[in-house]
Design an enzyme around this catalytic site. Sequence first.
Site, PDB file in Angstrom:
ATOM      1  N   ASP A  42      44.188 -16.268  61.102  1.00  0.00           N
ATOM      2  CA  ASP A  42      43.818 -17.569  61.671  1.00  0.00           C
ATOM      3  C   ASP A  42      45.056 -18.418  61.923  1.00  0.00           C
ATOM      4  OD1 ASP A  42      41.086 -17.927  62.116  1.00  0.00           O
ATOM      5  OD2 ASP A  42      40.675 -18.224  59.993  1.00  0.00           O
ATOM      6  N   LYS A  56      43.641 -15.551  65.461  1.00  0.00           N
ATOM      7  CA  LYS A  56      42.329 -16.118  65.808  1.00  0.00           C
ATOM      8  C   LYS A  56      42.475 -17.625  65.953  1.00  0.00           C
ATOM      9  CE  LYS A  56      38.650 -16.264  62.773  1.00  0.00           C
ATOM     10  NZ  LYS A  56      38.379 -17.718  62.633  1.00  0.00           N
ATOM     11  N   GLU A  98      40.147 -21.365  66.893  1.00  0.00           N
ATOM     12  CA  GLU A  98      38.852 -22.018  67.076  1.00  0.00           C
ATOM     13  C   GLU A  98      38.851 -22.856  68.353  1.00  0.00           C
ATOM     14  OE1 GLU A  98      37.756 -24.247  63.568  1.00  0.00           O
ATOM     15  OE2 GLU A  98      38.020 -22.510  62.260  1.00  0.00           O
ATOM     16  N   GLU A 103      30.007 -18.407  64.759  1.00  0.00           N
ATOM     17  CA  GLU A 103      29.639 -18.823  63.405  1.00  0.00           C
ATOM     18  C   GLU A 103      28.424 -19.750  63.422  1.00  0.00           C
ATOM     19  OE1 GLU A 103      32.913 -20.118  60.974  1.00  0.00           O
ATOM     20  OE2 GLU A 103      31.589 -20.734  59.335  1.00  0.00           O
TER      21      GLU A 103
HETATM   22  O1  KIV Z   1      38.400 -18.495  57.890  1.00  0.00           O
HETATM   23  C1  KIV Z   1      37.461 -17.684  57.867  1.00  0.00           C
HETATM   24  O2  KIV Z   1      37.171 -17.029  56.851  1.00  0.00           O
HETATM   25  C2  KIV Z   1      36.683 -17.507  59.085  1.00  0.00           C
HETATM   26  C3  KIV Z   1      35.432 -16.691  58.985  1.00  0.00           C
HETATM   27  C4  KIV Z   1      34.364 -17.483  58.352  1.00  0.00           C
HETATM   28  C5  KIV Z   1      35.030 -16.154  60.289  1.00  0.00           C
HETATM   29  O3  KIV Z   1      37.031 -18.013  60.100  1.00  0.00           O
END
Ligand code: KIV
Length: 271
Positions: A90, A120, A122, A189
Amino acid sequence: MSIHSEVKRVTTHVLAEMKQNGEPISMLTAYDFSMALIIDEAGVDVILVGDSASNVMAGHETTLPITLDHMIYHASSVIRAVKRALVVVDLPFGTYQGNSKEALTSAIRIMKESGAHAVKMEGGREIKESVDRILSAGIPVMGHLGLMPQSIYKFGTYTVRAKKEEEAGNLIEDAQILANAGCFAIVLEKIPASLAKKVTESVSVPVIGIGAGNGVDGQVLVMHDMLGINNAFNPRFLRKYHNLHKEIKGAVSRYVQDVRTRDFPNEKEQY
Ligand code: KIV
C-alpha cells in the site's frame, strides 16, 4: 524476484490468466518475515503489505499515521520471506494524493527499497494522473475502491459503501477508468455483493473483494482478523479460521505459570 527461482512465481500475468480461467485468487495481508513465510508456504497467491499495519501492528485507530518508511520496513521484511506470492504494498496516506510526481517518487521508493512487486492505491478518477505516471515507470498498480480507509474522516463511518444508485454508478465508472489505465487488479472493499459482481463482469482485470460477496475474482482478508488474533473485530464479512487470541493467551499463561513454579526449565532444557 529471481528469474532463476525453482518455484513458479505468481505474477500480474498469472493473475490475469486466473481471471480468464475462472480460478479464484487468494490474497492475505502480512507485515513481517515470520508470518509471510508461513502464508507463502500455505499457497496464498498475493500478499498485501497493507497500511492496515497501522491498526494491527502499531495500534493506531486509523491507517492515516503510517509512513512510507514504516511501509518499506514491513515490505522488506515480507519480501525476504516470500518465494511464490506476488507482493503488493500500500502507498500510505499522504504519499500520493498531492501530485503525480510525488506519487511516482513514493512508488519508486517502495519498489527500490523493499524489493516489492507492485503498489496499491486508494481512489478512482481523482488519482488517475498518478496511476498513469506510476504505470509509465513500469510499476504495476492495484486499485482500491469502495470503502477506502484512508478517507475515513471524509465519510465518518466504516459502513457499507455505494448502496445508493449514484455512488454505485460512479464506482463502476471508476473501476473502468482504473482498468483502462492499466491497473492489473482492483480491490473492492465493503460494497453490496450485486454491485461487486457487476464491476467484476464489466472490467477485464481481476477484482479482489473484501466484504464484497462471492461474485468477484478473488478474496482478501487481514491476516490478524482471519486468524482471530484481534478478537474485538467481528464484522459480518469476516470468517475467522482460528481463535489465536485464545491460543496465544493460553500458551503465555502456561509459560508464566511454569516460570513461577520453577517447572521451566527442567533438566532436559538446560546445559
Ligand atoms: O490495508 C489493508 O489491509 C487493505 C485490505 C483491507 C484490502 O487495504
